[in-house]
Design a protein around this motif. Structure first.
Motif, mmCIF file in Angstrom:
data_model
loop_
_atom_site.group_PDB
_atom_site.id
_atom_site.type_symbol
_atom_site.label_atom_id
_atom_site.label_comp_id
_atom_site.label_asym_id
_atom_site.label_seq_id
_atom_site.Cartn_x
_atom_site.Cartn_y
_atom_site.Cartn_z
ATOM 1 N N UNK A 105 0.869 -1.187 0.000
ATOM 2 C CA UNK A 105 0.000 0.000 0.000
ATOM 3 C C UNK A 105 0.901 1.230 0.000
ATOM 4 N N UNK A 106 0.350 2.425 -0.169
ATOM 5 C CA UNK A 106 1.179 3.634 -0.206
ATOM 6 C C UNK A 106 2.036 3.804 1.048
ATOM 7 N N UNK A 107 3.239 4.310 0.849
ATOM 8 C CA UNK A 107 4.184 4.569 1.940
ATOM 9 C C UNK A 107 4.271 6.080 2.144
ATOM 10 N N UNK A 108 4.142 6.505 3.371
ATOM 11 C CA UNK A 108 4.179 7.928 3.707
ATOM 12 C C UNK A 108 5.593 8.327 4.125
ATOM 13 N N UNK A 109 6.115 9.378 3.488
ATOM 14 C CA UNK A 109 7.456 9.873 3.788
ATOM 15 C C UNK A 109 7.312 11.299 4.313
ATOM 16 N N UNK A 110 7.426 11.461 5.637
ATOM 17 C CA UNK A 110 7.247 12.763 6.267
ATOM 18 C C UNK A 110 8.514 13.605 6.089
ATOM 19 N N UNK A 111 8.350 14.820 5.579
ATOM 20 C CA UNK A 111 9.451 15.767 5.413
ATOM 21 C C UNK A 111 9.224 16.906 6.401
ATOM 22 N N UNK A 112 10.189 17.166 7.308
ATOM 23 C CA UNK A 112 9.953 18.132 8.393
ATOM 24 C C UNK A 112 10.102 19.603 8.020
ATOM 25 N N UNK A 113 9.816 19.941 6.763
ATOM 26 C CA UNK A 113 9.870 21.337 6.319
ATOM 27 C C UNK A 113 8.727 21.603 5.356
ATOM 28 N N UNK A 115 5.126 12.001 -0.379
ATOM 29 C CA UNK A 115 5.867 12.980 0.423
ATOM 30 C C UNK A 115 4.867 13.852 1.166
ATOM 31 N N UNK A 116 4.994 13.894 2.491
ATOM 32 C CA UNK A 116 4.077 14.638 3.354
ATOM 33 C C UNK A 116 4.859 15.703 4.103
ATOM 34 N N UNK A 117 4.767 16.954 3.662
ATOM 35 C CA UNK A 117 5.488 18.049 4.310
ATOM 36 C C UNK A 117 4.814 18.445 5.615
ATOM 37 N N UNK A 118 5.585 18.408 6.682
ATOM 38 C CA UNK A 118 5.075 18.830 7.992
ATOM 39 C C UNK A 118 6.133 19.715 8.637
ATOM 40 N N UNK A 119 6.081 21.017 8.295
ATOM 41 C CA UNK A 119 7.105 21.942 8.740
ATOM 42 C C UNK A 119 6.824 22.547 10.095
ATOM 43 N N UNK A 120 7.810 23.305 10.583
ATOM 44 C CA UNK A 120 7.664 24.029 11.830
ATOM 45 C C UNK A 120 8.173 23.257 13.035
ATOM 46 N N UNK A 121 8.384 24.008 14.117
ATOM 47 C CA UNK A 121 8.758 23.394 15.387
ATOM 48 C C UNK A 121 10.112 22.720 15.388
ATOM 49 N N UNK A 122 11.011 23.141 14.483
ATOM 50 C CA UNK A 122 12.327 22.536 14.433
ATOM 51 C C UNK A 122 12.317 21.072 14.063
ATOM 52 N N UNK A 123 11.195 20.609 13.475
ATOM 53 C CA UNK A 123 11.098 19.209 13.078
ATOM 54 C C UNK A 123 10.509 18.304 14.138
ATOM 55 N N UNK A 124 10.292 18.847 15.346
ATOM 56 C CA UNK A 124 9.734 18.040 16.430
ATOM 57 C C UNK A 124 8.345 17.504 16.083
ATOM 58 N N UNK A 125 7.422 18.331 15.520
ATOM 59 C CA UNK A 125 6.104 17.789 15.153
ATOM 60 C C UNK A 125 6.199 16.633 14.156
ATOM 61 N N UNK A 126 7.151 16.691 13.236
ATOM 62 C CA UNK A 126 7.314 15.606 12.263
ATOM 63 C C UNK A 126 7.741 14.317 12.959
ATOM 64 N N UNK A 127 8.646 14.425 13.915
ATOM 65 C CA UNK A 127 9.095 13.233 14.654
ATOM 66 C C UNK A 127 7.967 12.658 15.510
ATOM 67 N N UNK A 128 7.174 13.527 16.121
ATOM 68 C CA UNK A 128 6.039 13.055 16.919
ATOM 69 C C UNK A 128 4.989 12.393 16.031
ATOM 70 N N UNK A 129 4.860 12.904 14.808
ATOM 71 C CA UNK A 129 3.928 12.299 13.847
ATOM 72 C C UNK A 129 4.358 10.866 13.532
ATOM 73 N N UNK A 130 5.643 10.664 13.324
ATOM 74 C CA UNK A 130 6.146 9.310 13.078
ATOM 75 C C UNK A 130 5.950 8.431 14.303
ATOM 76 N N UNK A 131 6.167 8.994 15.485
ATOM 77 C CA UNK A 131 6.033 8.229 16.719
ATOM 78 C C UNK A 131 4.603 7.728 16.922
ATOM 79 N N UNK A 132 3.631 8.491 16.419
ATOM 80 C CA UNK A 132 2.221 8.093 16.553
ATOM 81 C C UNK A 132 1.794 7.050 15.514
#
Length: 331
Positions: A38-46, A73-90
Motif C-alpha cells: 500500500x502507499x508509503x508515507x514519507x514525512x518531510x519536516x519542512x 511525500x508529506x510536508x510537515x514543517x515548523x517546530x524545528x522538526x519536532x512535530x514531524x518526529x512526533x507524527x512518526x512516533x504516533x
C-alpha cells in the motif's frame, strides 16, 4: 538405543531443523516481498519548496517505479522538526511511515529540545543516508559583496543591521550561518521561517540579505542572477559552481554541508528496514538521480543502517560545539 537408531534420529532431527529453517526464511522472504502493499508515507519536516522536499520527491519517484507502491511525500514543517518526529512516533511501526532525517533533527535537536516528547535513540532507528550536499552561502543580487573577504568587511561595517534567513531553528541553513559567524566574528541576525520556500521568497524579494541552503534549492536562482553565491561550505570548490571559492580557502578547516537520510519507528521489522535501504540504494543508481546528483555536486548515500547511525554519531559530536557557542536555542 543402538548406533543405527541414533543415526536415524540424528538425520530426522537435522531434516526437521532444515525444514524449520526453510519455513522461517520463507516467511521472512514472503513478508519482505509483500512490502510495500500500500502507499508509503514519507514525512518531510519542512514546508514545500526546499532542498529536503526536492530530494524526497526525486528519490520517492524512483521508489514508486521500483516497488509499484506510491511513496507519498508529506510536508510537515515548523517546530524545528519536532512535530514531524512526533507524527512518526504516533504511526504504527509497520514500515509504511518514514521521516526524512537531517542534520537538525539528528545532531541539534537532542541538545536544544531535551523535552521534545521522544527519545531519539530509543524511539527511532536509522534506515540509510540518502545524500550529502554542499551548503551554499548566497546574498541577494543587490548586496555589494562578491566573496568572503568583501562579505566580512561589509557585515563588520554594519554590525546588527543585517539579517540572514533560514528554513527554521536547527535547520542546515541556520547551522551553516552560525558556524560562519563563529569562524569570522561577524554579527548577523537570524530570521527563522517555516521552511526554505517561505524564507527564499523573502530573500529573493530583497527583504533579507543573506541565505544558505543546498544546491537543489539555490542553483536555479544563482543561474538566473537573482542570487549571488559568494562561497561554498565544502572543503574544496564544487563542479556545479567552479568559479565560487570555498570558505576554507579563506578560513582553513571550515566545512558545512547538508545531509538527508531516512528514519523509521523503533520496532519496524528489520527485514522491511533492510528492504527500504536496498530500494534507496537502487534508486540512487537510477540514471535520472545520478545525473541530478552530478549537476548538484551531491554525494549519494545508500549505505547500511549501521553506517548511517555511525555517521550521525560523528555529526552530533562535530556540531555540539557550534550549537553551544552559537547559542542556538529552540523557538
Amino acid at each position: 538405543m543402538n548406533q543405527h537408531d541414533a543415526e536415524l534420529n540424528r538425520r530426522d532431527y537435522l531434516k526437521l531443523m532444515g525444514a524449520a529453517g526453510l519455513a522461517a526464511s520463507g516467511v521472512t522472504a514472503q513478508a519482505q516481498s509483500a512490502w510495500p502493499s500500500k502507499p508509503v508515507r514519507w514525512i518531510v519536516p519542512f514546508a514545500p519548496g526546499g532542498t529536503s522536499s526536492i530530494v524526497a520527491r526525486s528519490i520517492g519517484a524512483e521508489l514508486t517505479k521500483q516497488t509499484g507502491a506510491s511513496f507519498v511525500v508529506d510536508n510537515k514543517g515548523g517546530g524545528g522538526g519536532v512535530p514531524a518526529m512526533l507524527e512518526l512516533l504516533r504511526a504504527p511501526a509497520d514500515g509504511y511511515t518514514f521521516v526524512m532525517s537531517h542534520i537538525g533533527l539528528m545532531a541539534v535537536n537532542p541538545i536544544i529540545y531535551p523535552d521534545a516528547g521522544y527519545d531519539l535513540k530509543k524511539d527511532f532507528v536509522p534506515v540509510t543516508l540518502v545524500n550529502r550536499l554542499p551548503s551554499l552561502y548566497c546574498v541577494h543580487k543587490d548586496v555589494p559583496v562578491t566573496d568572503m573577504k568583501s562579505l566580512v568587511a561589509y557585515v563588520k561595517a554594519r554590525p546588527g543591521r543585517l539579517n540572514y534567513a533560514s528554513a527554521g531553528n536547527a535547520s542546515a541553513g541556520h547551522l551553516a550561518w552560525e558556524a560562519l559567524k563563529l569562524a569570522t566574528g561577524m554579527f548577523i541576525t537570524h530570521i527563522p521561517y517555516r521552511g526554505t520556500g517561505p524564507a527564499l521568497n523573502d530573500v529573493l524579494a530583497g527583504r533579507i540579505e543573506f541565505f544558505s541552503a543546498g544546491t537543489p534549492a539555490l542553483l536555479p536562482h544563482i543561474k538566473s542572477g537573482a542570487l549571488r553565491c559568494i562561497a561554498v561550505g565544502s572543503p574544496t570548490r564544487i563542479s556545479a559552481l567552479p568559479d565560487v571559492q570555498s570558505v576554507a580557502e579563506t578560513y582553513p578547516g571550515f566545512q558545512t554541508e547538508q545531509w538527508y537520510g531516512i528514519h523509521a519507528r523503533a520496532g519496524t521489522p528489520r527485514d522491511i528496514i533492510l528492504r527500504m535501504q536496498q530500494e534507496v540504494a537502487k534508486a540512487l543508481k537510477a540514471p535520472d538521480v545520478v545525473a541530478k546528483h552530478e549537476a548538484e555536486s551531491a554525494i549519494p548515500g545508500g549505505g547500511s543502517p549501521e553506517e548511517y547511525g555511525a555517521f550521525i554519531a560523528k555529526e552530533q559530536a562535530r556540531w555540539k560545539d557550534v550549537v553551544i557557542k552559537g547559542g542556538i536555542k529552540a523557538g
